[in-house]
Design a protein around this motif. Structure first.
Motif, mmCIF file in Angstrom:
data_model
loop_
_atom_site.group_PDB
_atom_site.id
_atom_site.type_symbol
_atom_site.label_atom_id
_atom_site.label_comp_id
_atom_site.label_asym_id
_atom_site.label_seq_id
_atom_site.Cartn_x
_atom_site.Cartn_y
_atom_site.Cartn_z
ATOM 1 N N MET A 1 82.227 90.708 -28.550
ATOM 2 C CA MET A 1 82.605 90.242 -29.859
ATOM 3 C C MET A 1 82.636 88.725 -29.885
ATOM 4 O O MET A 1 82.181 88.132 -30.848
ATOM 5 N N ILE A 2 83.140 88.124 -28.832
ATOM 6 C CA ILE A 2 83.190 86.673 -28.768
ATOM 7 C C ILE A 2 81.780 86.111 -28.737
ATOM 8 O O ILE A 2 81.504 85.108 -29.368
ATOM 9 N N ASP A 3 80.864 86.772 -27.980
ATOM 10 C CA ASP A 3 79.484 86.297 -27.921
ATOM 11 C C ASP A 3 78.814 86.369 -29.292
ATOM 12 O O ASP A 3 78.042 85.481 -29.653
ATOM 13 N N ILE A 4 79.096 87.426 -30.033
ATOM 14 C CA ILE A 4 78.502 87.575 -31.358
ATOM 15 C C ILE A 4 79.007 86.477 -32.286
ATOM 16 O O ILE A 4 78.228 85.863 -32.995
ATOM 17 N N VAL A 5 80.291 86.190 -32.244
ATOM 18 C CA VAL A 5 80.859 85.128 -33.076
ATOM 19 C C VAL A 5 80.283 83.784 -32.679
ATOM 20 O O VAL A 5 79.878 82.992 -33.511
ATOM 21 N N LEU A 6 80.229 83.494 -31.377
ATOM 22 C CA LEU A 6 79.670 82.224 -30.913
ATOM 23 C C LEU A 6 78.182 82.136 -31.222
ATOM 24 O O LEU A 6 77.675 81.079 -31.562
ATOM 25 N N GLY A 7 77.467 83.246 -31.085
ATOM 26 C CA GLY A 7 76.037 83.265 -31.399
ATOM 27 C C GLY A 7 75.776 82.978 -32.858
ATOM 28 O O GLY A 7 74.877 82.246 -33.224
ATOM 29 N N ARG A 8 76.603 83.528 -33.740
ATOM 30 C CA ARG A 8 76.462 83.273 -35.168
ATOM 31 C C ARG A 8 76.762 81.827 -35.490
ATOM 32 O O ARG A 8 76.056 81.216 -36.274
ATOM 33 N N MET A 9 77.801 81.325 -34.893
ATOM 34 C CA MET A 9 78.154 79.929 -35.151
ATOM 35 C C MET A 9 77.028 79.026 -34.685
ATOM 36 O O MET A 9 76.691 78.054 -35.331
ATOM 37 N N GLY A 10 76.380 79.350 -33.572
ATOM 38 C CA GLY A 10 75.278 78.538 -33.067
ATOM 39 C C GLY A 10 74.097 78.570 -34.025
ATOM 40 O O GLY A 10 73.475 77.555 -34.303
ATOM 41 N N ARG A 11 73.786 79.776 -34.572
ATOM 42 C CA ARG A 11 72.688 79.886 -35.522
ATOM 43 C C ARG A 11 73.013 79.186 -36.840
ATOM 44 O O ARG A 11 72.182 78.505 -37.411
ATOM 45 N N ASP A 12 74.245 79.354 -37.323
ATOM 46 C CA ASP A 12 74.649 78.682 -38.562
ATOM 47 C C ASP A 12 74.610 77.179 -38.384
ATOM 48 O O ASP A 12 74.209 76.445 -39.280
ATOM 49 N N ASN A 13 75.047 76.727 -37.225
ATOM 50 C CA ASN A 13 75.015 75.297 -36.929
ATOM 51 C C ASN A 13 73.573 74.805 -36.888
ATOM 52 O O ASN A 13 73.252 73.721 -37.345
ATOM 53 N N MET A 15 70.924 76.130 -38.436
ATOM 54 C CA MET A 15 70.401 76.141 -39.800
ATOM 55 C C MET A 15 70.958 74.971 -40.598
ATOM 56 O O MET A 15 70.260 74.370 -41.398
ATOM 57 N N GLY A 16 72.213 74.622 -40.352
ATOM 58 C CA GLY A 16 72.820 73.481 -41.022
ATOM 59 C C GLY A 16 72.135 72.184 -40.635
ATOM 60 O O GLY A 16 71.975 71.277 -41.448
ATOM 61 N N THR A 17 71.691 72.088 -39.380
ATOM 62 C CA THR A 17 70.980 70.896 -38.921
ATOM 63 C C THR A 17 69.651 70.764 -39.641
ATOM 64 O O THR A 17 69.280 69.676 -40.104
ATOM 65 N N TYR A 18 68.896 71.866 -39.761
ATOM 66 C CA TYR A 18 67.629 71.827 -40.497
ATOM 67 C C TYR A 18 67.859 71.442 -41.964
ATOM 68 O O TYR A 18 67.103 70.664 -42.534
ATOM 69 N N THR A 19 68.889 71.999 -42.554
ATOM 70 C CA THR A 19 69.198 71.684 -43.952
ATOM 71 C C THR A 19 69.497 70.199 -44.107
ATOM 72 O O THR A 19 69.001 69.554 -45.030
ATOM 73 N N ARG A 20 70.298 69.658 -43.197
ATOM 74 C CA ARG A 20 70.623 68.229 -43.261
ATOM 75 C C ARG A 20 69.376 67.368 -43.055
ATOM 76 O O ARG A 20 69.189 66.360 -43.732
ATOM 77 N N ILE A 21 68.496 67.762 -42.165
ATOM 78 C CA ILE A 21 67.258 66.995 -41.920
ATOM 79 C C ILE A 21 66.381 67.007 -43.176
ATOM 80 O O ILE A 21 65.866 65.967 -43.599
ATOM 81 N N TRP A 22 66.218 68.198 -43.778
ATOM 82 C CA TRP A 22 65.403 68.302 -44.988
ATOM 83 C C TRP A 22 65.999 67.482 -46.136
ATOM 84 O O TRP A 22 65.273 66.793 -46.859
ATOM 85 N N LEU A 23 67.285 67.564 -46.325
ATOM 86 C CA LEU A 23 67.928 66.791 -47.386
ATOM 87 C C LEU A 23 67.770 65.283 -47.155
ATOM 88 O O LEU A 23 67.502 64.516 -48.079
ATOM 89 N N THR A 24 67.925 64.867 -45.915
ATOM 90 C CA THR A 24 67.751 63.449 -45.578
ATOM 91 C C THR A 24 66.313 63.009 -45.832
ATOM 92 O O THR A 24 66.064 61.933 -46.392
ATOM 93 N N LEU A 25 65.357 63.841 -45.450
ATOM 94 C CA LEU A 25 63.944 63.536 -45.658
ATOM 95 C C LEU A 25 63.612 63.429 -47.144
ATOM 96 O O LEU A 25 62.950 62.478 -47.576
ATOM 97 N N ILE A 26 64.074 64.373 -47.927
ATOM 98 C CA ILE A 26 63.822 64.371 -49.374
ATOM 99 C C ILE A 26 64.463 63.146 -50.030
ATOM 100 O O ILE A 26 63.848 62.474 -50.851
ATOM 101 N N CYS A 27 65.692 62.847 -49.664
ATOM 102 C CA CYS A 27 66.371 61.662 -50.216
ATOM 103 C C CYS A 27 65.639 60.377 -49.840
ATOM 104 O O CYS A 27 65.494 59.464 -50.658
ATOM 105 N N SER A 28 65.154 60.294 -48.603
ATOM 106 C CA SER A 28 64.426 59.094 -48.155
ATOM 107 C C SER A 28 63.136 58.903 -48.947
ATOM 108 O O SER A 28 62.808 57.790 -49.367
ATOM 109 N N VAL A 29 62.409 59.975 -49.158
ATOM 110 C CA VAL A 29 61.167 59.899 -49.929
ATOM 111 C C VAL A 29 61.467 59.488 -51.372
ATOM 112 O O VAL A 29 60.776 58.637 -51.948
#
Length: 191
Positions: A1-13, A15-29
């Motif tokens: 159960m702990i691995d599943i929670v940590l695994g989800r947090m890692g994936r959410d984190n 995905m959040g990094t990609y979202t932040r990169i895309w938003l930064t790229l769009i804002c820069s352009v």
């Protein structure tokens, strides 16, 4: 159960990094495009939308197109000489004794000043001489009027002056530019 929670947090984190990169790229352009648009708006050649009233067509006068532009102007007097040097446009007009009225002269002075200082972006000064044709064949015609119009003397760059009558054209020209009348002009049109 702990691995599943940590695994989800890692994936959410992740995905959040990609979202932040895309938003930064769009804002820069978007910022880069906005800055490019602002910089182009300040230059006289490319900023036609910002200076549409001062230079409606944004034309650039050159040795290659001066004859085309000047010949299309609705002038009433005959053009005898045109000179284009740096940002100074010089034109000599010929008045026919007995066939020229004051309104024709003011009309042409007005047209030339409007063309040079408002419709062409690279002219800073328009010099016009009105010469009277000598009845006797001589080498020189007689100067009757001279106008020195400069872009720096236009205080109403956003005002449209189309459709002025002769008296208003005369008042506009005299209040904005330097007009020198010779004795010959005074004898012919004032007396």
């Amino acid at each position: 159960m702990i691995d599943i929670v940590l695994g989800r947090m890692g994936r959410d984190n992740w995905m959040g990094t990609y979202t932040r990169i895309w938003l930064t790229l769009i804002c820069s352009v978007c910022i880069a495009l906005l800055l490019t648009w602002i910089v182009q708006g300040d230059s006289p050649d490319t900023g036609k939308a910002m200076n549409t009233t001062a230079y409606p067509q944004g034309k650039q006068l050159s040795e290659d197109n001066i004859v085309d532009y000047i010949s299309k102007l609705p002038l009433q007097l005959k053009i005898t000489k045109v000179s284009w040097q740096q940002s100074i446009l010089s034109i000599d007009l010929l008045s026919q004794p007995g066939n020229t009225v004051e309104s024709m002269v003011y009309h042409d002075l007005f047209e030339l000043s409007q063309f040079g200082l408002r419709r062409v972006s690279n002219v800073n000064q328009v010099l016009v001489r009105v010469m009277e044709k000598k009845e006797i064949q001589t080498k020189h015609n007689e100067l009757i009027l001279a106008m020195d119009s400069r872009k720096e003397n236009i205080t109403d760059k956003n005002q449209k002056n189309a459709g002025l009558n002769t008296i208003n054209m005369q008042k506009y020209l005299q209040s904005h530019y330097r007009i020198t009348y010779t004795q010959k002009w005074k004898e012919q049109f004032i007396d």
